[in-house]
Motif scaffolding. Structure first.
Motif, mmCIF file in Angstrom:
data_model
loop_
_atom_site.group_PDB
_atom_site.id
_atom_site.type_symbol
_atom_site.label_atom_id
_atom_site.label_comp_id
_atom_site.label_asym_id
_atom_site.label_seq_id
_atom_site.Cartn_x
_atom_site.Cartn_y
_atom_site.Cartn_z
ATOM 1 N N PHE A 64 0.833 -1.208 0.000
ATOM 2 C CA PHE A 64 0.000 0.000 0.000
ATOM 3 C C PHE A 64 0.868 1.258 0.000
ATOM 4 O O PHE A 64 0.544 2.252 -0.648
ATOM 5 C CB PHE A 64 -0.921 -0.004 1.223
ATOM 6 C CG PHE A 64 -2.059 0.973 1.147
ATOM 7 C CD1 PHE A 64 -3.253 0.627 0.558
ATOM 8 C CD2 PHE A 64 -1.934 2.247 1.679
ATOM 9 C CE1 PHE A 64 -4.319 1.521 0.488
ATOM 10 C CE2 PHE A 64 -2.990 3.154 1.621
ATOM 11 C CZ PHE A 64 -4.179 2.789 1.022
ATOM 12 N N ALA A 65 1.988 1.203 0.732
ATOM 13 C CA ALA A 65 2.880 2.362 0.861
ATOM 14 C C ALA A 65 3.832 2.505 -0.316
ATOM 15 O O ALA A 65 4.567 3.492 -0.398
ATOM 16 C CB ALA A 65 3.684 2.245 2.151
ATOM 17 N N ARG A 68 1.746 -0.646 -4.900
ATOM 18 C CA ARG A 68 0.368 -1.140 -4.968
ATOM 19 C C ARG A 68 0.178 -2.123 -6.116
ATOM 20 O O ARG A 68 -0.626 -1.922 -7.022
ATOM 21 C CB ARG A 68 -0.627 0.020 -5.046
ATOM 22 C CG ARG A 68 -0.567 0.883 -3.807
ATOM 23 C CD ARG A 68 -1.681 1.870 -3.723
ATOM 24 N NE ARG A 68 -1.466 2.722 -2.555
ATOM 25 C CZ ARG A 68 -2.290 3.661 -2.168
ATOM 26 N NH1 ARG A 68 -3.398 3.881 -2.838
ATOM 27 N NH2 ARG A 68 -2.024 4.388 -1.109
ATOM 28 N N ALA A 121 0.345 9.818 7.196
ATOM 29 C CA ALA A 121 -0.336 9.885 5.903
ATOM 30 C C ALA A 121 -0.879 8.512 5.506
ATOM 31 O O ALA A 121 -2.002 8.389 5.008
ATOM 32 C CB ALA A 121 0.616 10.415 4.831
ATOM 33 N N LEU A 122 -0.089 7.481 5.736
ATOM 34 C CA LEU A 122 -0.507 6.126 5.393
ATOM 35 C C LEU A 122 -1.754 5.712 6.170
ATOM 36 O O LEU A 122 -2.687 5.135 5.591
ATOM 37 C CB LEU A 122 0.631 5.143 5.671
ATOM 38 C CG LEU A 122 0.320 3.688 5.337
ATOM 39 C CD1 LEU A 122 0.322 3.478 3.828
ATOM 40 C CD2 LEU A 122 1.311 2.760 6.007
ATOM 41 N N VAL A 124 -4.088 7.613 7.356
ATOM 42 C CA VAL A 124 -5.238 8.337 6.805
ATOM 43 C C VAL A 124 -5.711 7.647 5.527
ATOM 44 O O VAL A 124 -6.910 7.433 5.327
ATOM 45 C CB VAL A 124 -4.877 9.818 6.546
ATOM 46 C CG1 VAL A 124 -5.954 10.515 5.720
ATOM 47 C CG2 VAL A 124 -4.659 10.552 7.869
ATOM 48 N N GLU A 125 -4.753 7.274 4.672
ATOM 49 C CA GLU A 125 -5.114 6.598 3.417
ATOM 50 C C GLU A 125 -5.757 5.234 3.672
ATOM 51 O O GLU A 125 -6.737 4.867 3.014
ATOM 52 C CB GLU A 125 -3.877 6.423 2.534
ATOM 53 C CG GLU A 125 -3.390 7.693 1.886
ATOM 54 C CD GLU A 125 -2.253 7.399 0.922
ATOM 55 O OE1 GLU A 125 -2.511 6.766 -0.126
ATOM 56 O OE2 GLU A 125 -1.116 7.801 1.229
ATOM 57 N N ILE A 126 -5.195 4.482 4.606
ATOM 58 C CA ILE A 126 -5.768 3.170 4.924
ATOM 59 C C ILE A 126 -7.178 3.348 5.478
ATOM 60 O O ILE A 126 -8.093 2.608 5.117
ATOM 61 C CB ILE A 126 -4.869 2.392 5.907
ATOM 62 C CG1 ILE A 126 -3.618 1.895 5.188
ATOM 63 C CG2 ILE A 126 -5.626 1.219 6.530
ATOM 64 C CD1 ILE A 126 -2.581 1.238 6.092
ATOM 65 N N ALA A 128 -9.292 5.710 4.809
ATOM 66 C CA ALA A 128 -10.187 6.048 3.697
ATOM 67 C C ALA A 128 -10.437 4.816 2.811
ATOM 68 O O ALA A 128 -11.554 4.576 2.373
ATOM 69 C CB ALA A 128 -9.595 7.181 2.874
ATOM 70 N N PHE A 129 -9.397 4.042 2.593
ATOM 71 C CA PHE A 129 -9.484 2.874 1.713
ATOM 72 C C PHE A 129 -10.337 1.762 2.318
ATOM 73 O O PHE A 129 -11.166 1.167 1.648
ATOM 74 C CB PHE A 129 -8.068 2.365 1.423
ATOM 75 C CG PHE A 129 -8.008 1.183 0.492
ATOM 76 C CD1 PHE A 129 -8.336 1.317 -0.842
ATOM 77 C CD2 PHE A 129 -7.620 -0.057 0.961
ATOM 78 C CE1 PHE A 129 -8.274 0.235 -1.704
ATOM 79 C CE2 PHE A 129 -7.547 -1.153 0.113
ATOM 80 C CZ PHE A 129 -7.875 -0.999 -1.218
#
Length: 134
Positions: A64-65, A68, A121-122, A124-126, A128-129
């Motif tokens: 993910f980081a 992908r 940041a990761l 937050v992205e996880i 949302a994902f």
């Protein structure tokens, strides 16, 4: 060995040089912060299940980081699967913060501002994902 330029990968590389197995530390923190999770693991073979879950989580986070290539999709699949077993999405996503916090404590002074920002940041992205049901 050349250090990774990816701060997330770098955090795991640094941790691996200090600790052969993160599993006990990650799950101790999980059980302390979320005592209700203790009963979610069967008594026989629980160490294998926990180790396997953490290994899959780490593999997914690293993908993910970075590029992908596909393993990251396991995050959304497992969020749905865990929800079917009664684990809230919030708790599922919180597990990744527990991994981050375990790494941070293990790295101590080597937990750099760059690593901290990348993890923030990761997460937050996880969130949302994996946060939205499919």
């Amino acid at each position: 060995m050349k250090a990774s330029p990816n701060p997330i990968e770098q955090s795991f590389e640094l941790a691996a040089s200090r600790c052969a197995d993160l599993t006990p530390q990650v799950y101790q923190r999980l059980f302390e912060q979320h005592p209700e999770t203790r009963t979610m693991f069967r008594s026989q073979g629980r160490e294998l299940v926990m180790g396997s879950m953490l290994a899959l989580a780490i593999e997914s986070v690293l993908d993910f980081a970075d590029e992908r290539r596909g393993h990251f999709r396991l995050i959304a699949c497992e969020a749905a699967s865990h929800e079917a077993y009664g684990t809230s999405r919030e708790l599922f996503i919180a597990f990744f913060a527990i991994v981050r916090d375990t790494l941070r404590d293990l790295l101590g002074d080597e937990w750099s501002p760059g690593i901290a920002l990348a993890w923030d940041a990761l997460l937050v992205e996880i969130g949302a994902f994996a946060g939205e049901p499919a």
